[in-house]
Design an enzyme around this catalytic site. Structure first.
Site, mmCIF file in Angstrom:
data_model
loop_
_atom_site.group_PDB
_atom_site.id
_atom_site.type_symbol
_atom_site.label_atom_id
_atom_site.label_comp_id
_atom_site.label_asym_id
_atom_site.label_seq_id
_atom_site.Cartn_x
_atom_site.Cartn_y
_atom_site.Cartn_z
ATOM 1 N N ASP A 1 72.307 19.580 75.137
ATOM 2 C CA ASP A 1 72.962 18.740 76.142
ATOM 3 C C ASP A 1 74.121 19.871 76.867
ATOM 4 O OD1 ASP A 1 75.399 19.626 74.474
ATOM 5 O OD2 ASP A 1 76.172 17.586 73.901
ATOM 6 N N CYS B 1 74.294 21.830 70.930
ATOM 7 C CA CYS B 1 75.077 20.971 71.537
ATOM 8 C C CYS B 1 76.512 21.737 71.411
ATOM 9 C CB CYS B 1 75.297 19.687 70.906
ATOM 10 S SG CYS B 1 75.539 19.599 69.347
ATOM 11 N N THR C 1 78.998 21.782 69.091
ATOM 12 C CA THR C 1 79.234 22.083 67.565
ATOM 13 C C THR C 1 77.645 22.402 66.893
ATOM 14 O OG1 THR C 1 79.239 19.783 66.640
ATOM 15 C CG2 THR C 1 81.313 20.965 67.485
ATOM 16 N N HIS D 1 66.273 27.167 51.155
ATOM 17 C CA HIS D 1 66.613 26.395 50.217
ATOM 18 C C HIS D 1 66.267 25.028 50.528
ATOM 19 C CE1 HIS D 1 69.666 28.908 47.793
ATOM 20 N NE2 HIS D 1 68.322 29.476 47.716
ATOM 21 N N HIS E 1 63.477 23.624 44.880
ATOM 22 C CA HIS E 1 63.856 23.452 46.038
ATOM 23 C C HIS E 1 62.764 22.225 46.693
ATOM 24 C CE1 HIS E 1 67.109 26.268 45.968
ATOM 25 N NE2 HIS E 1 66.356 27.158 45.861
#
Length: 366
Positions: free
Chosen positions: A8, A66, A68, A99, A134
């Site tokens: 964005d 974006c 964050t 993981h 995992h």
């Protein structure tokens, strides 16, 4: 190799660095925007486009940006099969790949600088997935993505995994697991749970309207359209579920499939198969209390299909992620109905925590 890329306005500051890295690696970016650092766009729009490209294998992986990295991760993770994680440094990228085997990495334009991008992406691309425990955890996530007791699959022709969370079902499953539960109690509980599960298993049966006369007036009522059903227990433990289902669908025909598990290979061996002659015209419910490796279930479904069966569902008491994954892999059109999803299989192929050998506990042979 194609890599889906999207951002964005807040993540646009990192886009050039991402594109430069991908070109330097000889990768082909699929650019879903944004194409300018302008406001007014919504991160879910581009995040979902990138996630769908990865889920459909149009791209092998995706990079989203974006402010964050959190917003695009939340949106991307709504698409089944996508595992997106914000990674603000190389160590996070390494652990998320090793993981969690993430296939979409998200970056925050307000958290990291463009010059940090190459190290983060290089670490992500070069780190192998460790598998092992995992993978077992990722299988559980994949099963949960499929699981719903109300809504069907959004993909036409794709099988569902339906987990029953009704309190009565869960209560009875808790009792039947106990090692002190007697043979008599085990038999009764298995039938009771199967009866309760029939309500959801038969949810898709077609209805038609007919006119009836009540003591007061004539009215239209809904009734089953006359759909033909067949239940096919996998011998021997599947027999314990038959009576519970026949109580509610007494006109269903009953077939039988006999399989035993080779103790060395854990693969199924067929020794008996008897089905209704018109099996191809019926909705078929395969009954087997335990879905462990998935070997017996997939073999039973294959036998039924070879003899003309078309619409096959699997009804189980307890399942392991490994078994569900195998059934959906070999028979992607098959719905799976289970009362409980357990942790994993042990070294002997038994479900953990499970309830032991369902056949032995049903017939008191051990």
């Amino acid at each position: 190799m194609k890599v889906a890329v999207g951002c964005d306005h807040a993540g646009f500051v990192l886009k050039s660095a991402v594109m430069d890295f991908l070109h330097a690696k000889g990768l082909e970016p699929l650019d879903f925007g944004a194409f300018a650092e302008e406001g007014g766009d919504d991160y879910p729009d581009v995040a979902i486009k990138v996630a769908r490209a990865v889920a459909s294998e149009e791209a092998v992986c995706g990079v989203l940006m974006c402010g964050t990295g959190a917003g695009v991760a939340i949106a991307a993770n709504k698409v089944s099969g996508v595992r997106a994680v914000p990674c603000h440094n190389a160590e996070l990228a390494r652990l998320a790949k090793a993981h969690n085997d993430i296939n979409v990495i998200t970056l925050g334009g307000r958290i990291i600088k463009p010059e940090q991008v190459p190290e983060i992406l290089e670490t992500w691309f070069s780190t192998p997935f460790e598998g092992g425990r995992h993978l077992q955890r990722l299988n559980k996530i994949a099963v949960e993505e499929k699981a719903t007791a109300i809504c069907g699959s959004t993909v036409e022709g794709a099988g569902r995994t339906v987990i029953f969370d009704h309190p009565l079902v869960q209560h009875k499953v808790g009792i039947i697991r106990r090692k002190e539960t007697t043979v008599k109690q085990f038999r009764e509980l298995l039938q009771e749970i199967a009866s309760l599960m029939v309500y959801e298993v038969t949810r898709s049966l077609a209805l038609t309207e007919i006119e009836v006369e009540t003591p007061i007036a004539r009215t239209m009522v809904r009734t089953l359209e006359g759909k033909k059903l067949a239940i096919v227990p996998v011998l021997r433990a599947g027999l314990g579920m038959v009576d519970g289902i026949l109580q509610l669908v007494p006109n269903a025909k009953v077939g039988h499939v006999g399989l035993y598990r080779d103790p060395k290979t854990l693969e199924p061996v067929e020794y008996y198969c008897k089905l209704p002659q018109d099996i191809g015209e019926r909705d078929i419910f395969v009954l087997d209390p335990m879905l462990a490796t998935g070997g017996s279930a997939t073999a039973a479904i294959s036998l039924i299909k070879k003899r003309g069966g078309k619409k096959v569902s699997l009804v189980c008491l307890i399942a392991a992620p490994e078994g569900i994954a195998r059934v959906h892999q070999e028979h992607p059109d098959t719905d799976i109905f289970i009362a409980a999803l357990d942790s994993h299989l042990n070294e002997h192929g038994y479900i953990v925590p499970g309830l032991g050998d369902a056949g032995d506990r049903l017939f008191g042979t051990k």
